[in-house]
Each structure stands twice: as C-alpha cells, then as structure tokens.
Design a protein around this motif. Structure first.
Motif, PDB file in Angstrom:
ATOM      1  N   ASP A 153       0.843  -1.202   0.000  1.00  0.00           N
ATOM      2  CA  ASP A 153       0.000   0.000   0.000  1.00  0.00           C
ATOM      3  C   ASP A 153       0.875   1.249   0.000  1.00  0.00           C
ATOM      4  O   ASP A 153       1.068   1.904   1.033  1.00  0.00           O
ATOM      5  CB  ASP A 153      -0.919  -0.022   1.235  1.00  0.00           C
ATOM      6  N   ARG A 154       1.421   1.566  -1.175  1.00  0.00           N
ATOM      7  CA  ARG A 154       2.302   2.717  -1.308  1.00  0.00           C
ATOM      8  C   ARG A 154       1.993   3.476  -2.591  1.00  0.00           C
ATOM      9  O   ARG A 154       1.443   2.917  -3.548  1.00  0.00           O
ATOM     10  CB  ARG A 154       3.768   2.282  -1.324  1.00  0.00           C
ATOM     11  N   ASP A 155       2.372   4.727  -2.595  1.00  0.00           N
ATOM     12  CA  ASP A 155       2.299   5.490  -3.833  1.00  0.00           C
ATOM     13  C   ASP A 155       3.518   5.144  -4.677  1.00  0.00           C
ATOM     14  O   ASP A 155       4.607   4.913  -4.156  1.00  0.00           O
ATOM     15  CB  ASP A 155       2.289   6.995  -3.531  1.00  0.00           C
ATOM     16  N   GLY A 156       3.347   5.129  -5.979  1.00  0.00           N
ATOM     17  CA  GLY A 156       4.475   4.843  -6.849  1.00  0.00           C
ATOM     18  C   GLY A 156       4.073   4.037  -8.061  1.00  0.00           C
ATOM     19  O   GLY A 156       2.887   3.740  -8.275  1.00  0.00           O
ATOM     20  N   THR A 157       5.084   3.670  -8.839  1.00  0.00           N
ATOM     21  CA  THR A 157       4.867   2.967 -10.103  1.00  0.00           C
ATOM     22  C   THR A 157       5.781   1.750 -10.190  1.00  0.00           C
ATOM     23  O   THR A 157       6.941   1.813  -9.801  1.00  0.00           O
ATOM     24  CB  THR A 157       5.166   3.911 -11.286  1.00  0.00           C
ATOM     25  N   ILE A 202       2.619   0.376 -14.220  1.00  0.00           N
ATOM     26  CA  ILE A 202       1.293   0.387 -13.598  1.00  0.00           C
ATOM     27  C   ILE A 202       1.382   0.987 -12.201  1.00  0.00           C
ATOM     28  O   ILE A 202       2.458   1.109 -11.619  1.00  0.00           O
ATOM     29  CB  ILE A 202       0.693  -1.029 -13.514  1.00  0.00           C
ATOM     30  N   ASP A 203       0.238   1.368 -11.676  1.00  0.00           N
ATOM     31  CA  ASP A 203       0.186   1.904 -10.320  1.00  0.00           C
ATOM     32  C   ASP A 203       0.631   0.846  -9.320  1.00  0.00           C
ATOM     33  O   ASP A 203       0.322  -0.340  -9.474  1.00  0.00           O
ATOM     34  CB  ASP A 203      -1.243   2.350  -9.990  1.00  0.00           C
ATOM     35  N   TRP A 204       1.389   1.288  -8.308  1.00  0.00           N
ATOM     36  CA  TRP A 204       1.936   0.385  -7.291  1.00  0.00           C
ATOM     37  C   TRP A 204       0.882  -0.580  -6.754  1.00  0.00           C
ATOM     38  O   TRP A 204       1.111  -1.786  -6.659  1.00  0.00           O
ATOM     39  CB  TRP A 204       2.527   1.230  -6.148  1.00  0.00           C
ATOM     40  N   ARG A 205      -0.274  -0.067  -6.393  1.00  0.00           N
ATOM     41  CA  ARG A 205      -1.303  -0.885  -5.738  1.00  0.00           C
ATOM     42  C   ARG A 205      -1.967  -1.873  -6.690  1.00  0.00           C
ATOM     43  O   ARG A 205      -2.674  -2.791  -6.253  1.00  0.00           O
ATOM     44  CB  ARG A 205      -2.348   0.023  -5.093  1.00  0.00           C
ATOM     45  N   ASP A 206      -1.756  -1.712  -7.989  1.00  0.00           N
ATOM     46  CA  ASP A 206      -2.343  -2.627  -8.970  1.00  0.00           C
ATOM     47  C   ASP A 206      -1.389  -3.751  -9.369  1.00  0.00           C
ATOM     48  O   ASP A 206      -1.747  -4.596 -10.201  1.00  0.00           O
ATOM     49  CB  ASP A 206      -2.745  -1.848 -10.226  1.00  0.00           C
TER      50      ASP A 206
END
Length: 289
Positions: free
Chosen positions: A7-11, A19-23
């Motif tokens: 659960d972090r912001d980032g790529t 893709i988005d970190w959480r995906d």
C-alpha cells in the motif's frame, strides 16, 4: 518510504508496462507462490546509474534457466525497464528489485511448463541494510541450518526457494539481538550470511569462502578485484569454523549490505580495522563515481 509494501504510492513495471503500485498483483494460484518457481535480483542505483545493472540482468536470466524457464525479455529490454521504473518514480538513488516467476495458467501442480513466465521490476528508497552496524560492526548469530549441496538444488541461482532458511535464520538471529546469521555449508565449512558474502583478514591477507555451493555475489567479485588492485592477497578457499578464532577483521558484501564490517560472530570477535574501513570507503566512492 514507510508502511506496508502493498500500500504505497508509486509505479511498478510489470509485464511490459508501467502500472500503479497498488495494482501490481498476481492471482492466488500463481505457481511461484506454491512451488517457489521464482528468481530475482537486488540492485542499487546511485546518482542515476544502476551499479553493474547489466550483470544483474544477465544473472536474472541465467537463474531462470537454472530453474527451467526462460524470461521473455532480453537483457537490453530488462535494463530499459529498470530505468523506466526509476524515472516514473523520480528516483536517482534507490534499491531495484527485478523478479521473474511462473504465473497462473493451465497447470496447477508441480509441473507448470504451460504457465506464462512473468516479470516485474519495482524499487524503493533504502538506506543502510544493517543500520548503524555499517559503522560499528554487525553482530552475527551462527545458523543451525546449512547451505545445501549442489546435488540437491541449483545453488548458484538467485532463486526464491533458496532463501527459506535465510528468513528462518535471520528471525532467530534477530531474536538474540543480532543483525544476521552465518551459515556453514553442507560439509561444515564457513559459507555466507543470509543475504551477503563474507570476508576475513589475517596478517594483512584476505580470506573468503570458496563459492562452490552458494551464490558468487556480484559485490563479492567486485571487492575481490578491488583488493587485488590494491596489491592485497586474496585466498578463496574452504574455511573451517574454528579458524575464525585467529581472524582479525571481518566484513560482509552484497548489493543491499554493500561493505559492512562485522564485530562479532557467535563467540568470535573482530576489529573494525583499517583494511575493512578502506574497502568500505573505496566501494562507496566507486559506486557513486
């Protein structure tokens, strides 16, 4: 970066795209989750350049071959992906983790030849792996587990399954107030720590275990070359545990560990001496040059 790694912001770069970190997720029935059909690399980026990145990408592909699968990306494509990930996150200094694995597919048993091979590259900002041990010297426990024989598992692959006893040993070491644990190999010789190679100093010469049943680390090879360039004799040989009694200095090497001095292993004590500090400082200068 703080908090859970899920659960972090980032790529993250995954299977050919950012893709988005959480995906960045996989299915519960991913083969690697059940049968450890996974290989990985740990790398560091300094001042915008990944140290020996190509060597790491080559080893990633070779590790996969040892586990009987082929990564569907070339070394050049893997290198490009790493820098795309770093750029997307705005990092010039970071730890880089590339991982390849057998995913979910038509097979869900020991055999998984028809399942797709997947690749992801993530990163995060990471300081000293051993914290303040970088200055005062790490304290190591001696693991009850041993590094396995080459006849039992592909010991020269950087494969997930080989790290099971590393996690167990490090947990046991931390419970005793230690930073890490030292393994002996299946014959009883000194081998390595849970994620780093080990070096000793005696009478101005360096001794390091022969990497014939564990990973011959890229940082290990780099440090050996540095020592030889300085005119210091390096002995790659089998070392019996009781020989640690006469060793004067000790340090660990690895991408995460970099060059970290060791002050104690079990009942054996070592000086954080001049050669250890010199190699640590020289390594720092080299990777940031």
């Amino acid at each position: 970066m703080d908090g859970s790694y899920e659960d972090r912001d980032g790529t993250i770069w995954m299977d050919g795209k950012l893709i988005d970190w959480r995906d960045a997720n996989v299915h519960l029935l991913t083969h690697a989750l059940h049968y450890a059909s996974s290989v990985f690399e740990g790398e560091r980026c300094y001042n915008g350049k990944i140290f020996k990145g190509v060597e790491h990408s080559e080893r990633l592909r070779k590790s996969a071959e040892m586990l009987d699968f082929e990564i569907p990306y070339s070394v050049e494509e893997i290198e490009k992906a790493k820098y795309e990930m770093l750029k997307a996150n705005g990092w010039t200094d970071a730890y880089v983790r590339a991982v390849a694995w057998r995913g979910a597919g038509p097979d869900m048993g020991v055999s998984a030849a028809r399942n797709p091979v997947r690749l992801a590259i993530a990163g995060w900002e990471w300081g000293n792996y051993y914290g303040d041990a970088k200055m005062k010297g790490a304290k190591l426990d001696i693991s009850k587990w041993k590094r396995p024989s080459p006849e039992t598992i592909p010991v020269h692959a950087k494969a997930a399954g080989l790290y099971m006893i590393c996690t167990m040993s490090k947990h046991a070491a931390e419970a005793k107030g230690c930073s890490d644990a030292l393994f002996m190999d299946y014959r009883g010789y000194v081998a390595e720590a849970t994620g780093a190679n080990i070096f000793f100093v005696k009478d101005g010469e360096v001794h390091t275990p022969k990497a014939d049943c564990f990973l011959n680390g890229i940082t290990r090879r780099t440090v050996i070359s540095m020592l030889e360039e300085k005119g210091i004799k390096v002995h790659e040989r089998h070392i019996m545990p009781e020989e640690m009694e006469g060793m004067e200095q000790c340090w660990l090497t690895g991408t995460a560990a970099e060059v970290t001095p060791v002050g104690q292993i079990g009942d054996y004590n070592f000086e954080v001496g001049a050669l250890c500090r010199d190699i640590s400082e020289s390594y720092e200068k080299m990777v940031r040059a």
